[in-house]
Write an enzyme that holds these catalytic residues in place. Structure first.
Site, short mmCIF file in Angstrom:
data_model
loop_
_atom_site.label_atom_id
_atom_site.label_comp_id
_atom_site.label_asym_id
_atom_site.label_seq_id
_atom_site.Cartn_x
_atom_site.Cartn_y
_atom_site.Cartn_z
N GLY A 23 22.50 -41.01 -6.88
CA GLY A 23 22.11 -41.13 -5.48
C GLY A 23 21.97 -39.77 -4.80
N LYS A 73 28.60 -29.42 -17.33
CA LYS A 73 29.45 -28.67 -16.40
C LYS A 73 30.13 -27.45 -17.03
CE LYS A 73 30.65 -32.46 -13.26
NZ LYS A 73 31.77 -33.18 -12.62
N ASP A 85 37.35 -19.41 -7.51
CA ASP A 85 38.68 -19.55 -8.12
C ASP A 85 38.85 -20.94 -8.74
OD1 ASP A 85 39.39 -16.99 -7.39
OD2 ASP A 85 40.49 -17.61 -5.59
N GLY A 133 46.54 -38.36 -14.77
CA GLY A 133 45.26 -38.03 -15.38
C GLY A 133 45.14 -36.54 -15.64
N GLY A 135 41.71 -35.43 -16.99
CA GLY A 135 40.30 -35.20 -17.23
C GLY A 135 39.69 -34.29 -16.17
N GLY A 136 38.36 -34.33 -16.05
CA GLY A 136 37.67 -33.42 -15.15
C GLY A 136 38.06 -33.57 -13.69
N ALA A 235 41.01 -41.66 -7.19
CA ALA A 235 39.71 -41.02 -7.41
C ALA A 235 38.64 -42.06 -7.75
CB ALA A 235 39.81 -39.98 -8.52
N GLY A 259 38.40 -43.72 -3.60
CA GLY A 259 37.72 -42.49 -3.99
C GLY A 259 36.39 -42.22 -3.32
#
Length: 291
Positions: A23, A73, A85, A133, A135-136, A235, A259
Site C-alpha cells: 500500500g 534490507k 545509529d 521476539g 526477528g527484524g 507489532a 501494530g
C-alpha cells in the site's frame, strides 16, 4: 489538488519482493498531493541477487529515496555510504535517501513503534521493557527503545536461529548505548518470562503469535501478569486487535495497542526523511489504515 507529472517531477520508490500487494505507493502519492510536493512513488519487484544492480540504476536515474522491504534490507545496509545509529545497530535499512550521490540509510520501524507509544501517552525513557521476539521488527524495537533511553530491555526468543541474533543485538546495544542493560532469555522458560514481565513497565509482542490465521494464539497464558499501570503493545496489525491486546484490555491495562499505529508512524518517519515535511497522518490513517 491533483499534482500533474512533468519533466521536473522527482521520484521515490519501494524495492523488494514481492511488492505487488504494497500500500506504500498509494499512501505516499496521496501524501505528496496533500502536501503539494512534485514527487511520485513507484514500486519495483527486486530479488536479493539484483539489489546492488537495482540500487545503482536508481541512483543513475536520479531517484530521491527508496523504501526497502524483504529480502533486500540487509544488503541495502551494506551498500549504504552512511547509516543512522538505528540502521547500524539493526544491520538493516528500510529507508534510504540519496543526497549528493550518496546513500544515507535509516531504519524507521523502531521509530514508528516508539512514536505510536508516545501518541498514546507512553514513553520508553527510563522504562523496563520486555520484548518477545528477535526477528527484524523485534530488533528494531529493541534498538530504538535503547536509543531513546530505556533503562532495561529483556529479550525473550525461542531457541531457534534468531536466538543468536538476540544475543548479538544485546551486545551491540550495550556497547553503543551506555547505561542500558539488555538480557536475553529463552521464550520456553515461562517462569522467567513472567518474572521479568512483572519487573517491566512495557510488554511487547514482536513475534508472529496472534497474526492471522493464528489469531486465537497468545504467548501470555497467565493473564494475571497484566496490571492496571501496565503498557502492552503488539507489532502484529492483522488482526487489528490480537488476543494479547484483547486480554490486556480486559485485565484493565492502561494502554494496550495493536501494530497498525507502528505501521503508520514508521511510514511518517520515512516521509519526513524523504521530504523534510510531516505526513498528513490523520488523513492518511482515515484513508488507508482505519479498518
Amino acid at each position: 489538488m491533483v499534482m500533474e507529472i512533468n519533466g521536473r517531477t522527482g521520484f521515490f520508490c519501494l524495492i523488494g519482493s514481492p511488492v505487488g500487494h504494497s500500500g506504500s505507493p498509494a499512501m505516499y502519492n496521496y501524501s505528496f498531493q496533500k502536501t503539494e510536493q512534485d514527487y511520485v512513488y513507484l514500486a519495483f519487484d527486486v530479488d536479493l541477487d539484483k539489489t546492488e544492480e537495482a540500487v545503482s540504476a536508481l541512483k543513475a536515474l536520479g531517484c530521491k529515496g527508496v523504501n526497502v522491504t524483504m529480502p533486500c534490507k540487509t544488503k541495502v545496509a551494506e551498500l549504504a555510504d552512511e547509516l543512522s545509529d538505528a540502521a547500524e545497530l539493526i544491520g538493516a535499512c528500510n529507508t534510504v535517501v540519496v543526497k549528493d550521490g550518496k546513500l544515507h540509510g535509516h531504519n524507521t520501524d523502531g521509530i514508528g513503534f516508539v512514536r505510536n507509544l508516545k501518541e498514546h501517552g507512553a514513553d520508553v525513557k527510563d522504562k523496563v521493557i520486555t520484548v518477545m521476539g528477535a526477528g527484524g521488527a523485534a530488533t528494531a524495537i529493541q534498538v530504538q527503545a535503547a536509543l531513546e533511553g530505556a533503562k532495561k530491555i529483556y529479550i525473550f526468543n525461542c531457541k531457534d536461529k534468531f536466538y543468536a541474533n538476540a544475543e548479538n543485538t544485546a551486545r551491540k546495544i550495550e556497547n553503543k548505548v551506555p547505561g542500558v542493560t539488555v538480557e536475553v532469555y529463552p521464550l520456553e522458560d515461562s517462569q522467567k518470562l513472567y518474572e521479568k514481565i512483572k519487573e517491566s513497565d512495557i510488554l511487547v509482542n514482536a513475534t508472529k503469535s496472534g497474526m492471522k490465521p493464528a489469531e486465537d494464539e497468545s504467548l501470555i497464558k497467565d493473564v494475571s501478569v497484566f496490571q492496571p499501570d501496565f503498557v502492552v503493545a503488539d507489532a502484529v496489525y492483522n488482526p487489528r486487535e490480537t488476543k494479547l491486546i484483547r486480554e490486556a484490555k480486559a485485565a484493565g491495562c492502561k494502554i494496550a495497542l495493536g501494530g497498525i499505529g507502528m505501521l503508520l508512524w514508521q511510514g511518517e518517519a520515512a516521509f519526513r526523511i524523504f521530504t523534510g515535511e510531516s505526513m498528513p497522518t490523520e488523513e492518511v490513517y482515515e484513508r488507508f489504515f482505519r479498518g
